[in-house]
Design a protein around this motif. Structure first.
Motif: not given
Lengths: 187, 262
Positions: A107, A109-114, A116-117, B53
């Protein structure tokens, strides 16, 4: 071109490609203030040298001037260390690691929000040597052709190609590195 | 297409810089090669990451206003200078202007009277040497670049339409691979301020540029010339004037020229 016509031409050109100019400034100089000043410098320089514009790609001509103004600023900045004020993200090299959640890979991928990316990619881009960073930005973000990039960077197309290849490889490696880091942080 | 060529062409394909025929060839290779497919997906992932991104920096309003203001100020300044002058011209200016005008008019009349044929001749000779200089310079520039061609193709059916799309001129493209002069591709180059198609051939280690020139351009180009060991040879390509620039020796160059004539 008459003086008045060339002034109009530069004014129109600069305003049409102001976002591209500012974006390039941000990627080269790191902060809003310097980028805006560099674009301002570039505009003055462009109006002065409008007569030297010899046809060809106008956007590339304008961005080449913007880039030169940015490099001039970088140059004075490196001579005057007090002014080092690159964006938030280049602050610490361990910052990217801090941004990564320590959890199952599934998870992540789900945890890193925009946000953070975004911080992660900015971090890696800013870590690239400037010649690779600018080539990548012009190609991938501004979507310039090889020839246009060559005009902006004032290098042969072959150099553009090799810088793009090297820049892409470095960035892929850096991103893969943090991706691998994510997994090893897991339980 | 072998794997090595495909690998070299992969970024070109990905960036849309490969011509149609070469793209098709590359795609045929892609169907068979898992490595190239993986590499292409890798590049695409990277691009998606960057486009999704990486922050888009749009110019702040303050900067936009600053530039707008500067542009407007400059536009009004260049308009107002002649306006203000014509408003109230000082008396002495009118005097100077009238004498100056008389002087210039006299000069023009004298030069006209001296006859134009001589002037035309002196103007034409530099134009010819300028053209030759441009052609040599273009050739050297291409040699200095990593790739002397914009479109890589040994297929004349690819090169011709590529030019047509880029400069609106479709030169006669012939391949002399059997005679040892291999068509490598084409590029667009500048001669003076004109964009011209250039056909690129290779003969052994020699690179040969064939510049396709505008009608009447070769009229003032000397028969043939040499500079720093490079040769320039004008010729006709179908009904278009052209010029060869290369470092081949005279005998080989002559052979190449004869091929075009045949």
């Amino acid at each position: 071109m008459t003086a008045a016509a060339s002034q109009d031409f530069v004014g129109e050109l600069a305003q049409r490609h102001l976002d591209a100019a500012y974006s390039l400034g941000r990627w080269l100089l790191g902060n809003e203030h310097d980028a805006a000043d560099a674009v301002h410098d570039a505009f003055l320089r462009a109006t002065k040298s409008a007569d030297t514009y010899a046809g060809g790609n106008a956007r590339a001509w304008w961005l080449a001037i913007v880039r030169n103004c940015c490099l001039a600023r970088l140059d004075t900045r490196s001579r005057d260390r007090r002014n080092v004020s690159i964006d938030d993200t280049t602050g610490g090299s361990d910052r990217a690691e801090q941004l990564l959640p320590h959890s199952e890979a599934g998870d992540v991928e789900d945890r890193i929000d925009h946000a953070q990316r975004q911080a992660l990619i900015v971090h890696h881009l800013n870590n690239l040597p400037i010649e690779f960073r600018e080539a990548l930005i012009l190609r991938e973000i501004e979507e310039l052709s090889y020839r246009e990039i060559a005009e902006v960077l004032q290098t042969p197309i072959g150099t553009v190609m090799s810088r793009l290849a090297r820049g892409r490889a470095l960035l892929q490696k850096a991103l893969a590195g943090t991706a691998a880091g994510k997994v090893t942080h897991g339980p | 297409m072998d794997h090595k060529t495909a690998q070299a062409n992969l970024p070109l394909y990905f960036d849309g810089e490969l011509d149609r025929a070469a793209s098709r060839e590359f795609e045929a290779h892609l169907d068979e090669c898992a490595d190239c497919r993986a590499a292409l997906i890798g590049l695409d992932d990277l691009r998606r990451t960057l486009r999704d991104d990486a922050p888009r920096h749009t110019a702040p309003d303050l900067l936009r206003k600053r530039i707008e203001k500067l542009a407007a100020a400059q536009a009004s300044r260049s308009e107002s200078i002649p306006a203000r002058r014509s408003h109230r011209p000082p008396r002495w200016l009118a005097y100077v202007a009238s004498t100056l005008l008389a002087f210039v008019a006299g000069g023009v009349a004298t030069s006209l009277w001296q006859g134009s044929p001589r002037n035309a001749e002196t103007a034409e000779a530099p134009a010819g040497t300028q053209l030759a200089r441009d052609l040599f310079a273009s050739h050297w520039r291409a040699l200095a670049a990593t790739s002397p061609v914009d479109v890589v193709s040994t297929d004349r059916h690819t090169v011709k339409p590529w030019f047509e799309g880029k400069v609106g001129v479709a030169p006669v493209v012939r391949d002399f691979a059997e005679q040892g002069f291999v068509l490598v591709g084409g590029r667009i180059d500048y001669v003076g301020s004109a964009r011209v198609p250039v056909l690129v051939y290779r003969h052994g280690q020699h690179l040969i540029d064939v510049f396709v020139l505008a009608e009447n351009a070769t009229a003032n180009l000397a028969a043939s010339s040499a500079q720093n060991g490079y040769r320039l040879e004008p010729l006709r390509l179908g009904d278009q004037p052209a010029a060869i620039v290369t470092d081949m020796d005279a005998a080989e160059l002559e052979k190449f020229v004869r091929l075009f004539a045949s």
